[in-house]
Design a protein around this motif. Sequence first.
Motif, PDB file in Angstrom:
ATOM      1  N   VAL A   1      75.075 -19.820   4.109  1.00 37.77           N
ATOM      2  CA  VAL A   1      75.194 -18.374   4.280  1.00 37.77           C
ATOM      3  C   VAL A   1      76.650 -17.986   4.536  1.00 37.77           C
TER       4      VAL A   1
ATOM      5  N   ALA B   1      72.155 -11.784  -5.121  1.00 39.33           N
ATOM      6  CA  ALA B   1      71.778 -11.199  -3.832  1.00 39.33           C
ATOM      7  C   ALA B   1      71.071  -9.864  -4.021  1.00 39.33           C
TER       8      ALA B   1
ATOM      9  N   GLN C   1      67.368 -11.098  -3.014  1.00 39.93           N
ATOM     10  CA  GLN C   1      67.313 -11.097  -1.560  1.00 39.93           C
ATOM     11  C   GLN C   1      66.772  -9.760  -1.063  1.00 39.93           C
TER      12      GLN C   1
ATOM     13  N   LEU D   1      68.091  -7.970   2.463  1.00 39.21           N
ATOM     14  CA  LEU D   1      69.495  -7.604   2.601  1.00 39.21           C
ATOM     15  C   LEU D   1      69.618  -6.264   3.323  1.00 39.21           C
TER      16      LEU D   1
ATOM     17  N   GLY E   1      66.520 -15.530   1.192  1.00 40.48           N
ATOM     18  CA  GLY E   1      67.973 -15.514   1.229  1.00 40.48           C
ATOM     19  C   GLY E   1      68.582 -16.734   0.579  1.00 40.48           C
TER      20      GLY E   1
END
Length: 442
Positions: free
Chosen positions: A123, A190, A194, A197, A382
């Motif tokens: 991350v 992302a 994801q 987020l 993620g």
Amino acid sequence: MKSLSMYIGGNTAFSSWLYGLLVGSLGFGTVAVGQVGGANIRMWEVLLVAFAASIFMKACLRGALIIPNTTAIVLVLPLVLSVLLSGLNANRLDLWFKQTLLLIAMITLSALVAQRWSRAQIVQTLRWVTYPGILIAAWGIVELFFFPENLQVYWITSTEQGLPRVRSFFAEANEFSQFLCLPFGFLLAALLFQKSLPGWERWAYRGGLLVVLVAQALTFSRGGILGFAAGLFAMAALAVAHRIDEIRALLPQARRALALAAAVLAVLFWNAVAVAEILTALLGRLLSLLAGGDATANLRLEAMTAAVSAASSSLPTFIAGIGLGNIPHIFGEDSATTGNVLADIFAELGMLGMLSYLLAVLAALVLPLRSLAMLQRDRDGGMLAMFVGAYCAMTAILIDGLTYASHMLTFFWFAYGILLAFHRHGVALKKHVRRGIVHDHN
């Protein structure tokens, strides 16, 4: 005995910031902090030495034996050996020595990145790729207005006009184009994959993706456009195999991003004619690869042919090449590459180097795929997004390498290390699953 990942990054703020600065500095391509022996020392090289030294010191203070990720070492060992062997045929040992040190430094970078396989470390890596990447891409656009005299120019021969090619902190536009593959892959993945987020970060990523797309268009790099297309294809292929529902999200967001990119280009140049001229030039450069007649493409083809012929002139050079970094010996000091990564590797490292490179790349693309099923089973959205982003970025860089020597660029080895980190993460997850440990991260 403890794993090296226990010490890389660690839990200290100093180590985290040092690693973050190392990753962020990869975008400062030609920014040098000094010279040693006539060679420029880059910011990332200084930070790499500092980071490696901090790892060693912490290990010594704790009295622990460092056990590196053997996969990362074994995969690149044949390539390193082929580089050393190529020195036997080098006409310019100074060039061979300089490029060998640079390549070993970049391989060391990939090995360090590969050790950072825990979720928290990956991350952190993602954040230090995306935000500096957005800023460096933005500077490439800004310099178009403040320093146009320092930019390269793509000449439109039919009208005798030229369009500036942005390059940000890099030596040339094609190198900048390859760097943009890194933030592009992670930003897009992302946004698409994801779901957790935060709202502010999603908007930051949307704006960042737009900036990266505009910067890529202004490089006029055919390799960059093809690389982005290859990254999208790889992302769609992963979605088809594992998350079919995400394809529906890809198309409308891609359309919105392209529309916004065109609008921003119109604002930047204050009229739609300039935007049409840029898009027409980009399309013309892409079509010239198939139709022929493009001066740049013809020069590259000639250089590739000459380099391959030089390496094929004798059995020793066919096996081990003419020596890493010795392409300037053939074409002159102003030509450090043929413009194609495969031609460069075959010419300088021979058949042994070519096979070693292809094996290392294939392993980096295949081995991490095992982690994909484990990430889905672990329900970690993620990490899944970051995995897809890393795979997209690596694919884009590989295709972009068909127009530039990507194996001698830091971001290629950085993306390589991230994929191997995901492989190690998947191995750890598999062990946890066998013990009945499954976490829900969403």
